[in-house]
Design an enzyme around this catalytic site. Structure first.
Site, PDB file in Angstrom:
ATOM      1  N   LYS A  54       0.838  -1.199   0.000  1.00 16.36           N
ATOM      2  CA  LYS A  54       0.000   0.000   0.000  1.00 16.36           C
ATOM      3  C   LYS A  54       0.879   1.257   0.000  1.00 16.36           C
ATOM      4  O   LYS A  54       2.099   1.170   0.207  1.00 16.36           O
ATOM      5  CB  LYS A  54      -0.924  -0.041   1.219  1.00 16.36           C
ATOM      6  CG  LYS A  54      -1.922  -1.219   1.183  1.00 16.36           C
ATOM      7  CD  LYS A  54      -2.791  -1.221   2.435  1.00 16.36           C
ATOM      8  CE  LYS A  54      -3.871  -2.281   2.362  1.00 16.36           C
ATOM      9  NZ  LYS A  54      -4.737  -2.263   3.558  1.00 16.36           N
ATOM     10  N   TYR A  94     -12.489  -2.484  -3.228  1.00 15.46           N
ATOM     11  CA  TYR A  94     -13.042  -2.481  -1.870  1.00 15.46           C
ATOM     12  C   TYR A  94     -14.572  -2.379  -1.876  1.00 15.46           C
ATOM     13  O   TYR A  94     -15.156  -1.845  -0.929  1.00 15.46           O
ATOM     14  CB  TYR A  94     -12.438  -1.324  -1.066  1.00 15.46           C
ATOM     15  CG  TYR A  94     -11.016  -1.586  -0.600  1.00 15.46           C
ATOM     16  CD1 TYR A  94     -10.697  -2.722   0.163  1.00 15.46           C
ATOM     17  CD2 TYR A  94      -9.977  -0.699  -0.896  1.00 15.46           C
ATOM     18  CE1 TYR A  94      -9.394  -2.962   0.598  1.00 15.46           C
ATOM     19  CE2 TYR A  94      -8.674  -0.935  -0.446  1.00 15.46           C
ATOM     20  CZ  TYR A  94      -8.391  -2.069   0.295  1.00 15.46           C
ATOM     21  OH  TYR A  94      -7.104  -2.309   0.745  1.00 15.46           O
ATOM     22  N   ASN A 157      -1.788  -0.112   7.369  1.00 17.42           N
ATOM     23  CA  ASN A 157      -1.316  -1.480   7.643  1.00 17.42           C
ATOM     24  C   ASN A 157      -0.489  -2.087   6.513  1.00 17.42           C
ATOM     25  O   ASN A 157      -0.386  -3.304   6.370  1.00 17.42           O
ATOM     26  CB  ASN A 157      -2.475  -2.389   8.077  1.00 17.42           C
ATOM     27  CG  ASN A 157      -3.555  -2.504   7.033  1.00 17.42           C
ATOM     28  OD1 ASN A 157      -3.427  -1.948   5.932  1.00 17.42           O
ATOM     29  ND2 ASN A 157      -4.604  -3.237   7.342  1.00 17.42           N
ATOM     30  N   HIS A 160      -1.746  -5.448   1.384  1.00 15.82           N
ATOM     31  CA  HIS A 160      -3.014  -6.119   1.117  1.00 15.82           C
ATOM     32  C   HIS A 160      -2.739  -7.556   0.685  1.00 15.82           C
ATOM     33  O   HIS A 160      -1.772  -7.807  -0.038  1.00 15.82           O
ATOM     34  CB  HIS A 160      -3.784  -5.406  -0.009  1.00 15.82           C
ATOM     35  CG  HIS A 160      -4.925  -6.235  -0.535  1.00 15.82           C
ATOM     36  ND1 HIS A 160      -6.152  -6.276   0.089  1.00 15.82           N
ATOM     37  CD2 HIS A 160      -5.010  -7.086  -1.588  1.00 15.82           C
ATOM     38  CE1 HIS A 160      -6.939  -7.116  -0.565  1.00 15.82           C
ATOM     39  NE2 HIS A 160      -6.266  -7.621  -1.585  1.00 15.82           N
ATOM     40  N   GLU A 171      -9.750 -10.187  -7.708  1.00 21.09           N
ATOM     41  CA  GLU A 171      -8.785  -9.087  -7.585  1.00 21.09           C
ATOM     42  C   GLU A 171      -7.690  -9.163  -8.649  1.00 21.09           C
ATOM     43  O   GLU A 171      -7.261  -8.135  -9.184  1.00 21.09           O
ATOM     44  CB  GLU A 171      -8.161  -9.099  -6.181  1.00 21.09           C
ATOM     45  CG  GLU A 171      -9.181  -8.734  -5.101  1.00 21.09           C
ATOM     46  CD  GLU A 171      -8.659  -8.928  -3.684  1.00 21.09           C
ATOM     47  OE1 GLU A 171      -7.481  -9.326  -3.517  1.00 21.09           O
ATOM     48  OE2 GLU A 171      -9.428  -8.688  -2.744  1.00 21.09           O
TER      49      GLU A 171
END
Ligand code: IDP
Ligand code: MG
Length: 195
Positions: A54, A94, A157, A160, A171
């Site tokens: 990310k 998402y 975080n 992914h 995805e």
């Protein structure tokens, strides 16, 4: 033996028709799957998952260390690119979280800078990579996981990982074109698994 047979068919098929769409999740031509797409019938050493570093992970120069963890575990990198994700792409990625209160902040975070997206291949790679990445909330992630070692707050975080075979398929198709994924033979495969 069976593996060689599948590999021969795969090579014949790819040289015969480069345009035939391979199954993005397994690396096998869709036709070879014969319509049987349940998880149990898939050739599991070719299972694939989507991993993304990310924007916070890219900014903090963690890309190399994250790739290293997947390489040293023995998984095979079959797709890699860096991009600035559009809002459209992120909202599809998402889509299940649209109703969550943190959703607008999540999209802002994910579009705040470049991401590095990858497809990794190997036996039970979806499940194993979730363990390697750790709990969604880094405060609860075990030491030794990516999130447990490199982050402390759920809003940043670092990485992914697809959470299921179906999620991975969706995805991978969303982030990659078929031709961006490479089927290649790794020379260490006799030392990382046996069937
Ligand atoms: P996952 O990334 O472990 O699969 P998901 O529940 O799918 O977790 O959530 C997707 C992402 O949304 C998380 O990785 C995190 O970046 C963000 N997120 C999840 N829960 C929260 C929260 O409570 N506050 C802020 N961001 C969150
Ligand atoms: Mg998720």
């Amino acid at each position: 033996m069976l593996r060689c047979y599948f590999r021969r068919i795969l090579l014949q098929s790819s040289s015969r028709d480069q345009g035939t769409r391979k199954d993005l999740l397994t690396g096998f031509p869709s036709a070879l799957l014969g319509g049987h797409r349940s998880a149990s019938s898939l050739p599991d050493v070719r299972e694939r998952t989507l991993i993304a570093v990310k924007p916070d992970g890219v900014q903090r120069r963690l890309v190399g260390q994250i790739i290293q963890r997947f390489e040293q575990r023995g998984f095979k990198l079959v797709g890699l690119k860096m991009l600035q994700a559009s809002e459209d792409l992120l909202s599809q990625h998402y889509s299940e979280l649209r109703a969550k209160p943190f959703y607008p902040r999540l999209l802002k975070y994910m579009s705040s800078g470049p991401v590095v997206v990858m497809v990794w291949e190997g036996h039970k790679v979806v499940q194993t990579s979730r363990v390697m990445v750790g709990h969604t909330n880094p405060a609860e992630a075990s030491a030794g996981t990516v999130r447990g070692d490199f982050s402390f707050h759920v809003s940043r975080n670092v990485v992914h990982a697809s959470d299921s075979l179906e999620g991975a398929q969706r995805e991978i198709q969303l982030w990659f074109k078929g031709k961006e994924l490479l089927n290649w033979d790794s020379c260490d495969q006799n030392n990382t698994f046996a069937v």
